[in-house]
Scaffold this motif. Structure first.
Motif, PDB file in Angstrom:
ATOM      1  N   HIS A   1       0.845  -1.189   0.000  1.00 11.50           N
ATOM      2  CA  HIS A   1       0.000   0.000   0.000  1.00 11.50           C
ATOM      3  C   HIS A   1       0.877   1.235   0.000  1.00 11.50           C
ATOM      4  CE1 HIS A   1      -3.608  -2.333   0.659  1.00 11.50           C
ATOM      5  NE2 HIS A   1      -2.912  -3.052   1.526  1.00 11.50           N
ATOM      6  N   ALA A   2       1.319   1.611  -1.188  1.00 14.20           N
ATOM      7  CA  ALA A   2       2.189   2.774  -1.305  1.00 14.20           C
ATOM      8  C   ALA A   2       2.075   3.335  -2.713  1.00 14.20           C
ATOM      9  CB  ALA A   2       3.628   2.392  -1.015  1.00 14.20           C
ATOM     10  N   ASN A   3       2.400   4.577  -2.814  1.00 15.49           N
ATOM     11  CA  ASN A   3       2.488   5.224  -4.108  1.00 15.49           C
ATOM     12  C   ASN A   3       3.972   5.375  -4.409  1.00 15.49           C
ATOM     13  OD1 ASN A   3       2.231   6.669  -6.405  1.00 15.49           O
ATOM     14  ND2 ASN A   3       1.349   8.500  -5.458  1.00 15.49           N
ATOM     15  N   VAL A   4       4.518   4.488  -5.225  1.00 17.00           N
ATOM     16  CA  VAL A   4       5.940   4.454  -5.511  1.00 17.00           C
ATOM     17  C   VAL A   4       6.209   5.153  -6.835  1.00 17.00           C
ATOM     18  CG1 VAL A   4       7.933   2.956  -5.901  1.00 17.00           C
ATOM     19  CG2 VAL A   4       6.182   2.287  -4.252  1.00 17.00           C
ATOM     20  N   THR A   5       7.192   6.043  -6.827  1.00 19.03           N
ATOM     21  CA  THR A   5       7.607   6.748  -8.030  1.00 19.03           C
ATOM     22  C   THR A   5       9.101   6.554  -8.215  1.00 19.03           C
ATOM     23  OG1 THR A   5       5.928   8.435  -7.634  1.00 19.03           O
ATOM     24  CG2 THR A   5       7.684   9.000  -9.164  1.00 19.03           C
ATOM     25  N   PHE A   6       9.512   6.192  -9.416  1.00 17.33           N
ATOM     26  CA  PHE A   6      10.927   6.042  -9.714  1.00 17.33           C
ATOM     27  C   PHE A   6      11.361   7.236 -10.553  1.00 17.33           C
ATOM     28  CE2 PHE A   6       9.491   1.762  -8.925  1.00 17.33           C
ATOM     29  CZ  PHE A   6      10.528   1.230  -8.159  1.00 17.33           C
ATOM     30  N   ALA A   7      12.574   7.717 -10.274  1.00 19.33           N
ATOM     31  CA  ALA A   7      13.119   8.834 -11.029  1.00 19.33           C
ATOM     32  C   ALA A   7      14.567   8.530 -11.380  1.00 19.33           C
ATOM     33  CB  ALA A   7      13.047  10.115 -10.198  1.00 19.33           C
ATOM     34  N   ASN A   8      14.969   8.891 -12.577  1.00 21.08           N
ATOM     35  CA  ASN A   8      16.374   8.797 -12.954  1.00 21.08           C
ATOM     36  C   ASN A   8      17.098   9.993 -12.356  1.00 21.08           C
ATOM     37  OD1 ASN A   8      16.244   6.448 -14.542  1.00 21.08           O
ATOM     38  ND2 ASN A   8      15.366   7.629 -16.223  1.00 21.08           N
ATOM     39  N   LEU A   9      18.146   9.723 -11.579  1.00 20.02           N
ATOM     40  CA  LEU A   9      18.927  10.781 -10.963  1.00 20.02           C
ATOM     41  C   LEU A   9      20.128  11.087 -11.834  1.00 20.02           C
ATOM     42  CD1 LEU A   9      18.837   9.525  -7.269  1.00 20.02           C
ATOM     43  CD2 LEU A   9      17.266  11.094  -8.416  1.00 20.02           C
ATOM     44  N   HIS A  10      20.538  12.353 -11.860  1.00 20.76           N
ATOM     45  CA  HIS A  10      21.629  12.769 -12.732  1.00 20.76           C
ATOM     46  C   HIS A  10      22.642  13.601 -11.970  1.00 20.76           C
ATOM     47  CE1 HIS A  10      19.396  11.393 -16.235  1.00 20.76           C
ATOM     48  NE2 HIS A  10      18.335  11.967 -15.706  1.00 20.76           N
ATOM     49  N   ASP A  11      23.895  13.402 -12.321  1.00 22.64           N
ATOM     50  CA  ASP A  11      24.996  14.175 -11.759  1.00 22.64           C
ATOM     51  C   ASP A  11      24.730  15.663 -11.930  1.00 22.64           C
ATOM     52  OD1 ASP A  11      27.682  14.601 -10.745  1.00 22.64           O
ATOM     53  OD2 ASP A  11      28.249  15.077 -12.812  1.00 22.64           O
ATOM     54  N   GLY A  12      24.913  16.417 -10.852  1.00 20.41           N
ATOM     55  CA  GLY A  12      24.751  17.862 -10.912  1.00 20.41           C
ATOM     56  C   GLY A  12      23.335  18.352 -10.732  1.00 20.41           C
ATOM     57  N   GLU A  13      22.386  17.463 -10.635  1.00 18.75           N
ATOM     58  CA  GLU A  13      20.982  17.853 -10.477  1.00 18.75           C
ATOM     59  C   GLU A  13      20.589  17.854  -9.001  1.00 18.75           C
ATOM     60  OE1 GLU A  13      18.849  18.774 -12.967  1.00 18.75           O
ATOM     61  OE2 GLU A  13      20.543  18.603 -14.340  1.00 18.75           O
ATOM     62  N   THR A  14      19.571  18.664  -8.681  1.00 11.23           N
ATOM     63  CA  THR A  14      19.011  18.730  -7.329  1.00 11.23           C
ATOM     64  C   THR A  14      17.535  18.399  -7.415  1.00 11.23           C
ATOM     65  OG1 THR A  14      20.621  20.401  -6.678  1.00 11.23           O
ATOM     66  CG2 THR A  14      18.643  20.221  -5.322  1.00 11.23           C
ATOM     67  N   TYR A  15      17.079  17.600  -6.456  1.00 13.30           N
ATOM     68  CA  TYR A  15      15.702  17.123  -6.471  1.00 13.30           C
ATOM     69  C   TYR A  15      15.003  17.496  -5.158  1.00 13.30           C
ATOM     70  CZ  TYR A  15      17.688  14.423 -10.255  1.00 13.30           C
ATOM     71  OH  TYR A  15      18.324  14.062 -11.410  1.00 13.30           O
ATOM     72  N   PRO A  16      13.800  18.082  -5.246  1.00 17.52           N
ATOM     73  CA  PRO A  16      13.032  18.356  -4.022  1.00 17.52           C
ATOM     74  C   PRO A  16      12.347  17.091  -3.537  1.00 17.52           C
ATOM     75  CG  PRO A  16      11.815  19.117  -5.944  1.00 17.52           C
ATOM     76  CD  PRO A  16      13.131  18.580  -6.448  1.00 17.52           C
ATOM     77  N   PHE A  17      12.287  16.939  -2.222  1.00 17.53           N
ATOM     78  CA  PHE A  17      11.646  15.758  -1.654  1.00 17.53           C
ATOM     79  C   PHE A  17      11.110  16.107  -0.272  1.00 17.53           C
ATOM     80  CE2 PHE A  17      11.818  11.852   0.883  1.00 17.53           C
ATOM     81  CZ  PHE A  17      11.011  11.032   0.121  1.00 17.53           C
ATOM     82  N   ASP A  18       9.817  16.315  -0.183  1.00 13.71           N
ATOM     83  CA  ASP A  18       9.141  16.497   1.098  1.00 13.71           C
ATOM     84  C   ASP A  18       9.844  17.503   2.016  1.00 13.71           C
ATOM     85  OD1 ASP A  18       6.997  16.003   2.771  1.00 13.71           O
ATOM     86  OD2 ASP A  18       7.985  14.321   3.781  1.00 13.71           O
ATOM     87  N   GLY A  19      10.128  18.689   1.517  1.00 11.51           N
ATOM     88  CA  GLY A  19      10.711  19.754   2.339  1.00 11.51           C
ATOM     89  C   GLY A  19      12.226  19.776   2.386  1.00 11.51           C
ATOM     90  N   ILE A  20      12.876  18.838   1.720  1.00  8.26           N
ATOM     91  CA  ILE A  20      14.327  18.845   1.655  1.00  8.26           C
ATOM     92  C   ILE A  20      14.752  18.839   0.192  1.00  8.26           C
ATOM     93  CG2 ILE A  20      14.661  17.697   3.884  1.00  8.26           C
ATOM     94  CD1 ILE A  20      15.127  15.087   2.453  1.00  8.26           C
ATOM     95  N   GLN A  21      15.999  19.154  -0.038  1.00  4.79           N
ATOM     96  CA  GLN A  21      16.583  19.092  -1.379  1.00  4.79           C
ATOM     97  C   GLN A  21      17.676  18.021  -1.350  1.00  4.79           C
ATOM     98  OE1 GLN A  21      15.855  21.160  -4.127  1.00  4.79           O
ATOM     99  NE2 GLN A  21      14.150  21.904  -2.909  1.00  4.79           N
ATOM    100  N   ILE A  22      17.740  17.225  -2.407  1.00  6.19           N
ATOM    101  CA  ILE A  22      18.782  16.212  -2.518  1.00  6.19           C
ATOM    102  C   ILE A  22      19.527  16.452  -3.831  1.00  6.19           C
ATOM    103  CG2 ILE A  22      19.313  13.761  -2.668  1.00  6.19           C
ATOM    104  CD1 ILE A  22      16.760  13.254  -1.022  1.00  6.19           C
ATOM    105  N   ALA A  23      20.833  16.702  -3.717  1.00  5.41           N
ATOM    106  CA  ALA A  23      21.682  16.924  -4.884  1.00  5.41           C
ATOM    107  C   ALA A  23      22.537  15.679  -5.119  1.00  5.41           C
ATOM    108  CB  ALA A  23      22.572  18.144  -4.663  1.00  5.41           C
ATOM    109  N   CYS A  24      22.945  15.484  -6.366  1.00  7.31           N
ATOM    110  CA  CYS A  24      23.699  14.286  -6.753  1.00  7.31           C
ATOM    111  C   CYS A  24      25.036  14.664  -7.384  1.00  7.31           C
ATOM    112  CB  CYS A  24      22.921  13.474  -7.782  1.00  7.31           C
ATOM    113  SG  CYS A  24      21.285  12.992  -7.244  1.00  7.31           S
ATOM    114  N   CYS A  25      26.023  13.807  -7.160  1.00 11.77           N
ATOM    115  CA  CYS A  25      27.341  14.001  -7.760  1.00 11.77           C
ATOM    116  C   CYS A  25      27.972  12.632  -7.970  1.00 11.77           C
ATOM    117  CB  CYS A  25      28.210  14.847  -6.824  1.00 11.77           C
ATOM    118  SG  CYS A  25      29.858  15.215  -7.456  1.00 11.77           S
ATOM    119  N   TYR A  26      28.582  12.423  -9.126  1.00 16.87           N
ATOM    120  CA  TYR A  26      29.275  11.160  -9.360  1.00 16.87           C
ATOM    121  C   TYR A  26      30.465  11.028  -8.411  1.00 16.87           C
ATOM    122  CZ  TYR A  26      26.755   9.989 -13.621  1.00 16.87           C
ATOM    123  OH  TYR A  26      25.779   9.644 -14.514  1.00 16.87           O
ATOM    124  N   THR A  27      30.721   9.790  -7.987  1.00 15.75           N
ATOM    125  CA  THR A  27      31.893   9.500  -7.183  1.00 15.75           C
ATOM    126  C   THR A  27      32.824   8.616  -7.997  1.00 15.75           C
ATOM    127  OG1 THR A  27      30.900   7.529  -6.166  1.00 15.75           O
ATOM    128  CG2 THR A  27      30.549   9.641  -5.053  1.00 15.75           C
TER     129      THR A  27
END
Length: 175
Positions: free
Chosen positions: A2-28
């Motif tokens: 019982h969930a609403n699941v959403t998948f997203a492709n994450l990309h280097d250098g992008e920032t994503y909003p999520f429930d009041g926070i921001q999540i940024a990505c960077c390749y390692t």
């Protein structure tokens, strides 16, 4: 489920909003495509980098690697990405001697990872993760003591915590 699941492709250098926070990505630096994250909430930033081989093949002292050293070229983007983080979860899987046999596996020695933290003066707390599964509790304790000595020698002023299964951090951010 019982969930609403959403998948997203994450990309280097992008920032994503999520429930009041921001999540940024960077390749390692890892043999396979791997992203590190920066979690931003109410002006506080936490870096989360679990797979990153910093200074691939390097066996010297952390203080002997200047920011313009050729080995730093592949890592400057990540240092810039983490430069405003107060807390960073980053691996330091190997003892320096162990690392000599594991170059290219995608994981850092404690001394090589310390070299990165020399260039992250805003980090006040380093949570070390991604422990070698072959290490027993005594070896991890010994590694943490050696790690503290290396931090002092390198002039890195941050609190060091070794992560463990079930660890919960009481981080409170005021709005």
């Amino acid at each position: 489920m019982h969930a609403n699941v959403t998948f997203a492709n994450l990309h280097d250098g992008e920032t994503y909003p999520f429930d009041g926070i921001q999540i940024a990505c960077c390749y390692t630096y890892h043999p396979g495509p791997t992203l590190g994250f920066k979690i931003m909430i109410n002006g506080h930033n936490i870096g989360y980098i679990t797979d990153n081989e910093f200074l691939v093949g390097y066996h010297g002292h952390p203080n002997d690697v200047s920011f313009d050293h050729p080995l730093m070229e592949n890592h400057r983007q990540l240092i810039h990405f983490l430069s405003d983080c107060e807390t960073i979860v980053h691996e330091a899987q190997y003892f320096p001697k162990e690392y000599e046999q594991r170059i290219g596996w995608g994981h850092s020695s404690l001394s090589n990872a310390t070299a990165m933290f020399r260039y992250l003066p805003n980090c006040r707390h380093w949570i070390v993760t991604h422990h070698d599964p072959r290490h027993n509790d005594d070896e991890i304790w010994l590694k943490s003591e050696l790690h503290r000595q290396v931090l002092i020698e390198a002039g890195v002023d941050c609190r060091l915590t070794y992560a463990f299964d079930g660890m919960i951090l009481p981080i409170r951010f005021k709005g």
